[in-house]
Design an enzyme around this catalytic site. Structure first.
Site, PDB file in Angstrom:
ATOM      1  N   GLU A 208      47.245  44.968  82.077  1.00 58.65           N
ATOM      2  CA  GLU A 208      47.852  43.609  81.713  1.00 58.65           C
ATOM      3  C   GLU A 208      49.053  43.687  83.088  1.00 58.65           C
ATOM      4  O   GLU A 208      49.299  42.690  83.406  1.00 58.65           O
ATOM      5  CB  GLU A 208      48.645  43.715  80.649  1.00 58.65           C
ATOM      6  CG  GLU A 208      49.231  44.941  79.995  1.00 58.65           C
ATOM      7  CD  GLU A 208      48.394  45.938  79.471  1.00 58.65           C
ATOM      8  OE1 GLU A 208      47.132  46.168  79.941  1.00 58.65           O
ATOM      9  OE2 GLU A 208      48.664  46.383  78.186  1.00 58.65           O
ATOM     10  N   GLU A 280      38.455  58.944  82.048  1.00 55.22           N
ATOM     11  CA  GLU A 280      39.134  59.810  83.048  1.00 55.22           C
ATOM     12  C   GLU A 280      40.569  59.408  82.497  1.00 55.22           C
ATOM     13  O   GLU A 280      41.109  58.221  82.517  1.00 55.22           O
ATOM     14  CB  GLU A 280      38.914  59.167  84.426  1.00 55.22           C
ATOM     15  CG  GLU A 280      39.602  60.243  85.408  1.00 55.22           C
ATOM     16  CD  GLU A 280      40.915  59.746  85.984  1.00 55.22           C
ATOM     17  OE1 GLU A 280      41.939  59.875  85.398  1.00 55.22           O
ATOM     18  OE2 GLU A 280      40.871  58.775  86.732  1.00 55.22           O
ATOM     19  N   CYS A 314      45.880  59.437  89.891  1.00 53.16           N
ATOM     20  CA  CYS A 314      45.892  60.511  88.631  1.00 53.16           C
ATOM     21  C   CYS A 314      45.527  61.730  89.059  1.00 53.16           C
ATOM     22  O   CYS A 314      46.147  62.751  88.507  1.00 53.16           O
ATOM     23  CB  CYS A 314      44.464  59.894  88.060  1.00 53.16           C
ATOM     24  SG  CYS A 314      44.456  58.267  87.421  1.00 53.16           S
TER      25      CYS A 314
HETATM   26  P1  ADP Z   1      49.034  53.566  81.373  1.00 52.66           P
HETATM   27  O1  ADP Z   1      49.799  54.622  80.785  1.00 52.66           O
HETATM   28  O2  ADP Z   1      48.647  54.423  82.787  1.00 52.66           O
HETATM   29  O3  ADP Z   1      49.338  52.236  81.697  1.00 52.66           O
HETATM   30  P2  ADP Z   1      47.258  53.270  79.397  1.00 52.66           P
HETATM   31  O4  ADP Z   1      46.146  54.276  78.743  1.00 52.66           O
HETATM   32  O5  ADP Z   1      48.390  52.860  78.416  1.00 52.66           O
HETATM   33  O6  ADP Z   1      47.572  53.830  80.622  1.00 52.66           O
HETATM   34  O7  ADP Z   1      46.282  52.017  80.062  1.00 52.66           O
HETATM   35  C1  ADP Z   1      45.128  51.750  80.555  1.00 52.66           C
HETATM   36  C2  ADP Z   1      44.135  50.664  80.056  1.00 52.66           C
HETATM   37  O8  ADP Z   1      43.842  51.026  78.751  1.00 52.66           O
HETATM   38  C3  ADP Z   1      44.750  49.474  80.265  1.00 52.66           C
HETATM   39  O9  ADP Z   1      43.801  48.693  80.529  1.00 52.66           O
HETATM   40  C4  ADP Z   1      45.339  49.296  78.939  1.00 52.66           C
HETATM   41  O10 ADP Z   1      45.572  47.941  78.682  1.00 52.66           O
HETATM   42  C5  ADP Z   1      44.200  49.647  77.960  1.00 52.66           C
HETATM   43  N1  ADP Z   1      44.662  50.116  76.590  1.00 52.66           N
HETATM   44  C6  ADP Z   1      45.956  50.406  76.381  1.00 52.66           C
HETATM   45  N2  ADP Z   1      46.071  50.728  74.846  1.00 52.66           N
HETATM   46  C7  ADP Z   1      44.669  50.285  74.359  1.00 52.66           C
HETATM   47  C8  ADP Z   1      44.008  50.317  73.270  1.00 52.66           C
HETATM   48  N3  ADP Z   1      44.825  50.692  72.143  1.00 52.66           N
HETATM   49  N4  ADP Z   1      42.557  49.994  73.016  1.00 52.66           N
HETATM   50  C9  ADP Z   1      42.101  49.766  74.283  1.00 52.66           C
HETATM   51  N5  ADP Z   1      42.560  49.726  75.630  1.00 52.66           N
HETATM   52  C10 ADP Z   1      43.851  49.678  75.559  1.00 52.66           C
END
Ligand code: ADP
Length: 514
Positions: A208, A280, A314
């Protein structure tokens, strides 16, 4: 022989970057929010919800983007399933030709894609330019892999009287890539090229915070001639759009890059309906500096990696274990390097440490800095909020701590220019401490004695084991994690990656009875 001197080792640095008009026009979209891309059409979404993509260094709103919900994810799966019927049978040469055309268009619009990385992603130009080259390199590598790997029927073997058997390799169907915000162009390339060249149709869920490059690349793909429905982009929040992807049984395979908590959460959902998933999930990378290393030269090189994309890489170094004999000069040099980083706006000439991507990250990092102290880290550089004149971004100063074996002050990934340095008695002690993390993405040993370095590096519990280098990636070698940093599958960037985007069935054929 290396000719590097400690002075020649510099942090990744920005050249002045001016935003091209084409990027501004793309973002403005004639006054309408940018839609998702489903079946070749721009879609505003039934939730009637939008979000803003901002420049983290200035908080300037770059674009308003429509959020895709359950209905749009379902529509994307539907069109991707329909497109799969002919895409899987499209001759490989035709798929490669389309990929080549897409790469040419990316080259044509290099400045726009650089603007996506620099303005939307907050990256300095030196790094953004390197990231851009991955589009071509990744496409070329996976085109050559696709030409080598036999899809369809394998060699037949006799499995009984009048019975033969063979393997049948085919693409999954609809596969989704859930992409994080730290390397949008690189990780989108690493997903789309092996997935498309092996015959899948795809759904990209950009983060996002950085939706612009995926949307732009999808427009270029349409211009290149990819059939509608082969490449779909569904921007939105993780807990809405991402969650709907995970819950949709029509998605056969997911490639995820992000945090361990979210990766584990998605895996549990996927498992309910048999969607396969590769992940990952970050790291807390370590570097071991042996007693025969040049403390200043290595301290500066390690500092460059600690600060790569402001520590938001990462696999980068956040834990350093240095032999006691050279610890004092090493620590002095690393502190000086990090203290001297030029904090500034990422598109201004000379910036080496820009803003982090959003206020949540800023809060997390500041909290981690204070926790490091409460867990016993001795402050060398205290971190804290940084001010950049005239820029309203999420700036933080670098943080460096001295620690000692047994003081567990750096247990989790802190996504910033943040490191702990721990003097150790021996290489064995360093290795045991390096391997004590639940993460396992990348680690390195620093020494002029390559044999000793390799022997130690092979003992890391990490997917990438390095001697005198860090953050290494090369096509042909797997990039993946051990421990909570990744799995399953072959990592990215190697032949196994391509195979991950395919499934294999066993086919048995017996003579008709009687
Ligand atoms: P960071 O902490 O590095 O932002 P996230 O794991 O929160 O990493 O996000 C990585 C990706 O996973 C982003 O595209 C985010 O929108 C997506 N994401 C976050 N929550 C969910 C969820 N519940 N289901 C699927 N995708 C998700």
């Amino acid at each position: 022989m290396s000719t590097a001197t400690s002075e020649s080792i510099q942090a990744f640095t920005a050249a002045a970057f001016s935003t091209p008009d084409k990027f501004t026009e793309f973002c403005a979209n004639g006054g309408k929010p940018l839609g998702g891309i489903i079946g070749g059409k721009s879609v505003s979404g039934s939730m009637n919800a939008t979000f803003q993509s901002t420049d983290p260094g200035s908080q300037e709103v770059l674009a308003t983007v429509c959020e895709m919900g359950e209905a749009e994810v379902a529509a994307a799966v539907d069109v991707a399933q329909k497109a799969f019927a002919s895409w899987k049978d499209t001759p490989l040469e035709d798929r490669i030709a389309l990929v080549n055309k897409l790469v040419q268009l990316c080259d044509r619009d290099r400045d726009v894609l650089l603007a996506c990385e620099i303005r939307d992603g907050g990256k300095v130009s030196e790094l953004a330019e390197g990231d851009f080259t991955q589009i071509r390199e990744c496409a070329e590598y996976f085109s050559s892999v696709a030409q080598k790997i036999a899809m369809g029927d394998g060699a037949a073997m006799k499995v009984g009287d009048g019975v033969k058997g063979y393997t049948y390799r085919e693409p999954w169907g609809v596969v989704a890539g859930i992409i994080p915000w730290n390397y949008p162009i690189v990780l989108t390339s690493w997903f789309i090229f092996p997935a498309l060249l092996s015959g899948n149709t795809i759904i990209i869920k950009p983060a996002e915070d950085t939706p612009l490059s995926a949307l732009y690349i999808a427009n270029l793909a349409a211009e290149a001639g990819f059939p509608p429905g082969v490449i779909n982009v569904v921007p939105g929040r993780g807990e809405i759009t991402g969650q709907c992807i995970a819950e949709h049984p029509g998605v056969r395979y997911i490639s995820f890059t992000g945090s361990p908590g979210i990766g584990q959460h998605i895996l549990r959902i996927c498992d309910r309906h048999g969607t396969r998933m590769k992940r990952e999930m970050g790291g807390n990378g370590s570097a071991i500096v042996l007693d025969d290393a040049d403390p200043e030269l290595v301290a500066r090189t390690v500092g460059r990696y600690v600060n790569q994309h402001f520590g938001q890489t990462c696999c980068t170094i956040h834990r350093v274990y240095v032999d006691k004999k050279i610890a004092d000069p090493f620590i002095d040099a690393q502190k000086a390097f990090m203290e001297d980083l030029t904090i500034g706006y990422q598109a201004d000439e000379g910036t080496q440490l820009g803003a982090v991507v959003n206020p949540t990250q800023q809060r997390r990092i500041l909290q981690a800095q204070s926790e490091t102290v409460s867990r016993g880290g001795e402050v060398l550089l205290s971190g804290g909020v940084a001010e950049v004149s005239g820029r309203d971004g999420f700036y933080i100063k670098p943080a460096l701590y001295r620690t000692e074996p047994g003081v567990d002050c750096n247990p989790k990934e802190v996504f910033h220019t943040f490191a702990t340095v721990c003097p150790v008695d021996s290489a064995e002690q360093a290795l045991q401490l390096a391997n004590s993390s639940p993460y396992g993405l990348g680690a390195s040993v620093w020494t002029p004695d390559l044999d000793r370095g390799v022997a130690l590096a092979k003992q890391f519990r990490d997917g990438t084991c390095q001697v005198n280098c860090h953050n290494s990636v090369a096509y042909g070698l797997p990039y993946g994690g051990q421990g909570i940093s990744g799995g399953p599958g072959g990592g990215v960037n190697c032949e196994d990656t391509f195979l991950d985007y395919t499934q294999v069935k066993a086919v048995y054929v017996a003579d008709y009875p009687g």
